[in-house]
Design an enzyme around this catalytic site. Structure first.
Site, PDB file in Angstrom:
ATOM      1  N   CYS A   1       6.330   0.613 -19.664  1.00 19.91           N
ATOM      2  CA  CYS A   1       7.302  -0.213 -20.370  1.00 19.91           C
ATOM      3  C   CYS A   1       6.705  -1.582 -20.677  1.00 19.91           C
ATOM      4  CB  CYS A   1       8.510  -0.346 -19.447  1.00 19.91           C
ATOM      5  SG  CYS A   1       9.924  -0.942 -20.281  1.00 19.91           S
TER       6      CYS A   1
ATOM      7  N   ASN B   1       4.639  12.811 -24.191  1.00 21.82           N
ATOM      8  CA  ASN B   1       5.814  12.090 -24.710  1.00 21.82           C
ATOM      9  C   ASN B   1       5.384  11.207 -25.873  1.00 21.82           C
ATOM     10  OD1 ASN B   1       7.167   8.999 -23.959  1.00 21.82           O
ATOM     11  ND2 ASN B   1       8.521  10.648 -24.591  1.00 21.82           N
ATOM     12  N   GLY B   2       6.343  10.991 -26.773  1.00 19.78           N
ATOM     13  CA  GLY B   2       6.117  10.056 -27.869  1.00 19.78           C
ATOM     14  C   GLY B   2       6.210  10.714 -29.222  1.00 19.78           C
TER      15      GLY B   2
HETATM   16  C1  LIG Z   1      16.229   2.224 -25.792  1.00 13.61           C
HETATM   17  C2  LIG Z   1      14.986   2.651 -25.049  1.00 13.61           C
HETATM   18  C3  LIG Z   1      14.824   2.289 -23.712  1.00 13.61           C
HETATM   19  C4  LIG Z   1      13.693   2.694 -22.992  1.00 13.61           C
HETATM   20  N1  LIG Z   1      13.612   2.414 -21.659  1.00 13.61           N
HETATM   21  C5  LIG Z   1      12.588   2.942 -20.925  1.00 13.61           C
HETATM   22  C6  LIG Z   1      12.562   2.832 -19.499  1.00 13.61           C
HETATM   23  O1  LIG Z   1      13.481   2.290 -18.868  1.00 13.61           O
HETATM   24  N2  LIG Z   1      11.494   3.369 -18.851  1.00 13.61           N
HETATM   25  C7  LIG Z   1      10.477   3.996 -19.508  1.00 13.61           C
HETATM   26  O2  LIG Z   1       9.535   4.490 -18.877  1.00 13.61           O
HETATM   27  N3  LIG Z   1      10.488   4.130 -20.836  1.00 13.61           N
HETATM   28  C8  LIG Z   1      11.519   3.630 -21.555  1.00 13.61           C
HETATM   29  N4  LIG Z   1      11.571   3.852 -22.905  1.00 13.61           N
HETATM   30  C9  LIG Z   1      10.501   4.628 -23.544  1.00 13.61           C
HETATM   31  C10 LIG Z   1      10.865   6.118 -23.577  1.00 13.61           C
HETATM   32  O3  LIG Z   1      10.990   6.634 -22.282  1.00 13.61           O
HETATM   33  C11 LIG Z   1       9.795   6.928 -24.337  1.00 13.61           C
HETATM   34  O4  LIG Z   1       8.582   6.822 -23.635  1.00 13.61           O
HETATM   35  C12 LIG Z   1       9.592   6.426 -25.759  1.00 13.61           C
HETATM   36  O5  LIG Z   1      10.828   6.196 -26.413  1.00 13.61           O
HETATM   37  C13 LIG Z   1       8.746   7.410 -26.571  1.00 13.61           C
HETATM   38  O6  LIG Z   1       9.373   8.664 -26.637  1.00 13.61           O
HETATM   39  P1  LIG Z   1      10.221   9.126 -27.956  1.00 13.61           P
HETATM   40  O7  LIG Z   1       9.326   8.901 -29.138  1.00 13.61           O
HETATM   41  O8  LIG Z   1      10.524  10.570 -27.718  1.00 13.61           O
HETATM   42  O9  LIG Z   1      11.433   8.265 -28.019  1.00 13.61           O
HETATM   43  C14 LIG Z   1      12.682   3.448 -23.631  1.00 13.61           C
HETATM   44  C15 LIG Z   1      12.862   3.803 -24.983  1.00 13.61           C
HETATM   45  C16 LIG Z   1      13.993   3.431 -25.681  1.00 13.61           C
HETATM   46  C17 LIG Z   1      14.173   3.856 -27.117  1.00 13.61           C
END
Ligand SMILES: Cc1cc2nc3c(=O)[nH]c(=O)nc-3n(C[C@H](O)[C@H](O)[C@H](O)COP(=O)(O)O)c2cc1C
Length: 337
Positions: A97, A208-209
């Protein structure tokens, strides 16, 4: 205890302010098998804060991982133990994060720069609990070479006994990009995560991502053990209806969107009876009818009514009635047309 490959095939990402207990209860109605993660909670909040508020969850949410933020081994070990005693199935450390607040506390993605410290933290957490301890990380930060940074972090944690890693397949730029930009702008490098799995076949690696669809998710499974979806799962939650069959060979049909709303009504009644505002639940439901006839009217009715009528769960069934009317109108039109 370690995780099996079966346990981690499909998961929903930890998302601050999004994957709270109400969202997770809702997601669990859509998929019975997807692994769910909490929002990140800092180790010190767990140690010194209002634990019931931070940690309570609904029994239905299992399998459920608690994500912790921090970089002090002792504090993390204590927080992990509290999480285990609270009933979580896994403790996950946030090494991904990039927000400023998180950097100032020396945790999150900046820990990619201190792999020895992460390994020390993981060893301490592992010693303090019996449930699995896992890492969610990036492929690197700032000027780091991802080939070096990702592999070093993973190898050091592996030596500390960690067997499952979730890799958000892009770097984080700690200086200059906002947390939101850091989820989109640094380019994705899925191939590097595949290479990590190939180099460490004994580890469980989740990717992920940027994964938007079930088809994409399944393609990744040829090269890694699991996929984790974040924003797509939140914004189009009914996507998860395919997870149990596609990833776990389950034969039981998923609940329909309507059945899900019906199951949410008693949950909402209980919520408001205990003094929580309805909006705490309905704000997570906006995407349920995404891409369906009535999707817009559903969102509008919830967002215009739930905040004002915070103690009235009927808002949910009213919204569903409006969706049904819209769908009936659409199919009548199709028949006549
Ligand atoms: C609103 C929001 C809050 C997030 N909060 C966290 C978190 O608390 N811990 C974490 O490891 N990643 C956090 N992330 C990242 C997500 O876990 C993930 O790694 C990231 O969105 C990429 O995956 P995606 O493309 O499928 O969304 C957050 C993402 C979003 C959109």
């Amino acid at each position: 205890m370690s995780l099996s490959a079966e346990d981690i095939k499909f998961s929903v990402a930890p998302m601050m302010d999004w994957t709270d207990r109400h969202d997770r209860f809702f997601l669990r109605l859509i998929s019975r098998r997807a692994r769910l993660y909490t929002e990140m909670v800092t180790a010190n909040a767990i140690r010194f804060g209002d634990r019931a508020k931070l940690l309570d969850f609904n029994a239905e949410e299992h399998p459920l991982a608690l994500q912790i933020g921090g970089s002090e081994a002792d504090a993390l070990a204590e927080a992990a133990k509290i999480g285990e005693d609270w009933g979580y199935d896994e403790i996950n450390l946030n090494v991904g994060c990039p927000s400023d607040r998180v950097q100032s506390g020396q945790f999150g993605a900046c820990l990619m720069q201190t792999p020895d410290l992460v390994a020390e933290c993981m060893a301490a957490m592992k010693d303090s609990v019996k449930i699995p301890v896992t890492v969610k990380c990036r492929i690197g930060v700032d000027e780091q070479d991802p080939n070096e940074a990702l592999f070093t972090l993973v190898e050091k944690c592996k030596t500390a006994g960690v067997t499952h890693f979730i890799v958000h397949a892009r770097k984080a730029w700690l200086d200059g990009l906002s947390p939101k930009e850091n989820r989109d702008i640094p380019p994705l490098d899925y191939a590097l995560v595949y290479q990590l799995k190939a180099a460490h076949p004994d580890l469980l690696i989740s990717i992920n991502g940027g994964i938007e669809t079930m088809a994409e998710a399944q393609t990744h499974m040829a090269d890694v053990d699991g996929v984790m979806l974040g924003r797509a799962a939140y914004k189009t939650p009914y996507l998860l209806a395919d997870v149990d069959a596609a990833f776990y060979n389950e034969t039981q049909a998923p609940l329909s969107r309507e059945e899900i709303v019906h199951q949410l009504v008693p949950y909402a009644q209980n919520l408001v009876a205990n003094g929580t505002r309805l909006h705490a639940l309905t704000r997570h439901l906006m995407g349920l009818f995404q891409g369906q006839a009535g999707g817009r009217i559903w969102r509008r009715h919830l967002s215009e009514n739930a905040p004002q009528r915070g103690d009235d769960p009927k808002v949910l069934t009213e919204a569903l009635d409006l969706v049904r009317e819209q769908q009936a109108r659409k199919s009548a039109l199709q028949e006549t047309g």
